[in-house]
Design a protein around this motif. Structure first.
Motif, PDB file in Angstrom:
ATOM      1  N   ARG A 120       0.675  -1.051   0.281  1.00 58.14           N
ATOM      2  CA  ARG A 120       0.342   0.020   0.163  1.00 58.14           C
ATOM      3  C   ARG A 120       0.601   1.212  -0.706  1.00 58.14           C
ATOM      4  NH1 ARG A 120      -2.618  -1.128   4.862  1.00 58.14           N
ATOM      5  NH2 ARG A 120      -4.521  -2.587   3.276  1.00 58.14           N
ATOM      6  N   LYS A 121       2.007   1.298   0.903  1.00 54.26           N
ATOM      7  CA  LYS A 121       2.885   2.749   0.708  1.00 54.26           C
ATOM      8  C   LYS A 121       2.876   2.869  -0.584  1.00 54.26           C
ATOM      9  CE  LYS A 121       7.351   3.337   2.307  1.00 54.26           C
ATOM     10  NZ  LYS A 121       8.826   3.394   3.237  1.00 54.26           N
ATOM     11  N   TYR A 122       4.020   1.491  -1.178  1.00 52.92           N
ATOM     12  CA  TYR A 122       4.202   2.346  -2.630  1.00 52.92           C
ATOM     13  C   TYR A 122       3.446   2.009  -3.668  1.00 52.92           C
ATOM     14  CZ  TYR A 122       8.831   1.693   0.156  1.00 52.92           C
ATOM     15  OH  TYR A 122       9.781   1.418   0.673  1.00 52.92           O
ATOM     16  N   ALA A 123       2.181   2.329  -3.357  1.00 50.77           N
ATOM     17  CA  ALA A 123       1.378   1.642  -4.206  1.00 50.77           C
ATOM     18  C   ALA A 123       1.207   0.308  -5.301  1.00 50.77           C
ATOM     19  CB  ALA A 123       0.950   2.744  -5.354  1.00 50.77           C
ATOM     20  N   THR A 124       1.979  -0.306  -4.267  1.00 50.70           N
ATOM     21  CA  THR A 124       1.678  -1.668  -5.479  1.00 50.70           C
ATOM     22  C   THR A 124       0.638  -2.841  -5.107  1.00 50.70           C
ATOM     23  OG1 THR A 124       3.373  -2.326  -3.897  1.00 50.70           O
ATOM     24  CG2 THR A 124       4.079  -0.790  -6.708  1.00 50.70           C
ATOM     25  N   SER A 125       1.234  -4.238  -4.971  1.00 54.37           N
ATOM     26  CA  SER A 125       0.953  -5.079  -4.385  1.00 54.37           C
ATOM     27  C   SER A 125       1.558  -5.894  -3.526  1.00 54.37           C
ATOM     28  CB  SER A 125       0.326  -6.492  -5.316  1.00 54.37           C
ATOM     29  OG  SER A 125       0.867  -6.932  -5.862  1.00 54.37           O
ATOM     30  N   SER A 126       0.711  -6.501  -2.483  1.00 55.79           N
ATOM     31  CA  SER A 126       1.803  -7.573  -1.547  1.00 55.79           C
ATOM     32  C   SER A 126       2.980  -8.838  -2.154  1.00 55.79           C
ATOM     33  CB  SER A 126       0.698  -8.012  -0.657  1.00 55.79           C
ATOM     34  OG  SER A 126      -0.141  -8.962  -1.260  1.00 55.79           O
ATOM     35  N   ALA A 127       2.012  -8.838  -3.109  1.00 56.00           N
ATOM     36  CA  ALA A 127       2.800 -10.304  -4.278  1.00 56.00           C
ATOM     37  C   ALA A 127       4.069  -8.814  -4.568  1.00 56.00           C
ATOM     38  CB  ALA A 127       1.909 -10.424  -5.551  1.00 56.00           C
ATOM     39  N   GLN A 128       3.961  -7.765  -5.059  1.00 56.26           N
ATOM     40  CA  GLN A 128       5.114  -7.667  -5.935  1.00 56.26           C
ATOM     41  C   GLN A 128       5.586  -6.790  -4.993  1.00 56.26           C
ATOM     42  OE1 GLN A 128       2.439  -4.413  -7.636  1.00 56.26           O
ATOM     43  NE2 GLN A 128       2.850  -4.651  -8.903  1.00 56.26           N
TER      44      GLN A 128
END
Length: 326
Positions: free
Chosen positions: A249-257
Motif C-alpha cells: 500500500r505504501k508504494y501503491a503496489t501489491s503484496s505480491a510485488q
C-alpha cells in the motif's frame, strides 16, 4: 545494484548472465487449456520478460518454444535476449540418458540450445516411458542415484553447446557439496532453484550458496496454489500477510510485488508462475520502487521456516533433500 525493467541481469559464476525476474510456466496439464502457455509467454515477452522457466514434465514446452520463436520472427526479441531454463527429470538420471533428455527438450522447443539446464530433483526414478513410475501397489519405483555421474553427463552437454550454463534444483547443502567436491569437476553448478519467499527465506542455504558463487532461483516466490495433494496447507496464504499488504500500500503496489521485490533486492532470482495476463503484467512492475533496509529486515522477520512444497510422497527416497536442516 541498479535494477531496471530493461536490465536486471546478474552474473553467474561461469560468466553468463541471468535476469532476476522470470516467468514460471508450470500449469497442471489436466486442467490448463491448450494454448494457454503460448499466449501467456507471448504476452510476457511483450511486457518485458526475457527469462522463462520450463520443464519437460510440464507438458507445454512446445507452446513455450513456439511463443519464443514467434516473438523472434516478428522482431520483438533476438534469441540471445531470451534466457530459457529447462530441467532434467527424475527418470533421466543415468549418464546415458542425460543428453537424449536434453535433446528431447530442444526438439520440443525447436531451439538450438537452452541457457540453463538443471537437475530438477536429486531423487532418481526408474528410467522408462513413465515419468512417475509406480509398482502394482501404487508405490513409486526409485532408482539408485549417482549424482556425480549425472553431473558429468551434463558437463558433456555444456561442452557440446547444447546448454550455456548448468545448475540444480531442490538440492540441500550435502548434495551441493557432493558436486562441488567431485574429483575432476569441470563446470560447477551456477544456480540452485528452491522454494524461497518471505515465509521461507532460506537464510542458511542462501549464505552457503553465496559463499560458493551459486545463485538461488526462488520458486513459489509469492506462494503457491492451495492444492492439498502437494501443498502444505498449514502455511497461511502469503499474500494476505499484513506487513506485505501494508508495504504494498505504501508504494501503491501489491503484496505480491513487495514479496518479489524483497527477494530481488537480496539477489535471489524469482520466477513467479502466472497464466493471468493482468498478474503477469503486475508482477513485472517491481523496478520502479525499492524497499528500505528497515523494510527488508521486517520482511526477513516473517520467516516461519515452513515449506509450501514438501513433496512428502517421495520422502522415503534415499536422496529426498528436505530431511536435512538445509
Amino acid at each position: 545494484m541498479d535494477l531496471t525493467a530493461k536490465n536486471h541481469r546478474i552474473p553467474l559464476s561461469d560468466g553468463n548472465l541471468i535476469p532476476l525476474l522470470g516467468l514460471g510456466t508450470y500449469g497442471d496439464p489436466r486442467t490448463t487449456p491448450r494454448g494457454t502457455a503460448l499466449e501467456c509467454v507471448k504476452h510476457a515477452i511483450d511486457v518485458g520478460y526475457r527469462h522463462f522457466d520450463g520443464a519437460l514434465v510440464y507438458f507445454n514446452e512446445h507452446e513455450v518454444g513456439q511463443a519464443i520463436r514467434e516473438k523472434i520472427a516478428d522482431g520483438t526479441v533476438k534469441r540471445e535476449d531470451i534466457f530459457y531454463c529447462g530441467k532434467l527429470w527424475n527418470t533421466f538420471h543415468p549418464r546415458e540418458l542425460v543428453r537424449p533428455a536434453l535433446e528431447r527438450t530442444l526438439k520440443t522447443l525447436q531451439l538450438d540450445y537452452v541457457d540453463l539446464y538443471i537437475i530438477e530433483l536429486p531423487t532418481a526414478f526408474k528410467p522408462g516411458d513413465e515419468f512417475y513410475p509406480k509398482d502394482e501397489n501404487g508405490k513409486y519405483i526409485y532408482h539408485e542415484t549417482d549424482l556425480c555421474a549425472t553431473w558429468e553427463a551434463l558437463e558433456a552437454c555444456k561442452d557440446a553447446g547444447l546448454c550455456k550454463s548448468l545448475g540444480v534444483s531442490n538440492f540441500n547443502r550435502r548434495q551441493l557439496e557432493l558436486l562441488l567436491n567431485k574429483p575432476g569437476l569441470k563446470h560447477k553448478p551456477v544456480s540452485n532453484q528452491v522454494e524461497c519467499h518471505p515465509h521461507f527465506t532460506q537464510p542458511k542455504l542462501l549464505e552457503f550458496c553465496r559463499q560458493n558463487d551459486i545463485v538461488i532461483v526462488g520458486y513459489s516466490p509469492i506462494g503457491t496454489s492451495r492444492d492439498a495433494s502437494w501443498v502444505n496447507l498449514k502455511c497461511p496464504p502469503l499474500l494476505e500477510d499484513e506487513l506485505l499488504v501494508s508495504i504494498g500500500r505504501k508504494y501503491a503496489t501489491s503484496s505480491a510485488q513487495a514479496a518479489l521485490r524483497f527477494n530481488v533486492q537480496r539477489g535471489v532470482v524469482v520466477i513467479p508462475k502466472s497464466f493471468s495476463p493482468q498478474r503477469i503484467t503486475s508482477n513485472f512492475q517491481i523496478f520502479d520502487f525499492s524497499l528500505t533496509e528497515e523494510e527488508m529486515t521486517e520482511i526477513e522477520g516473517l520467516n516461519r521456516n515452513i515449506r509450501f512444497v514438501e513433496l512428502l510422497m517421495w520422502s522415503d527416497h534415499p536422496e529426498y533433500p528436505f530431511h536435512d536442516d538445509y
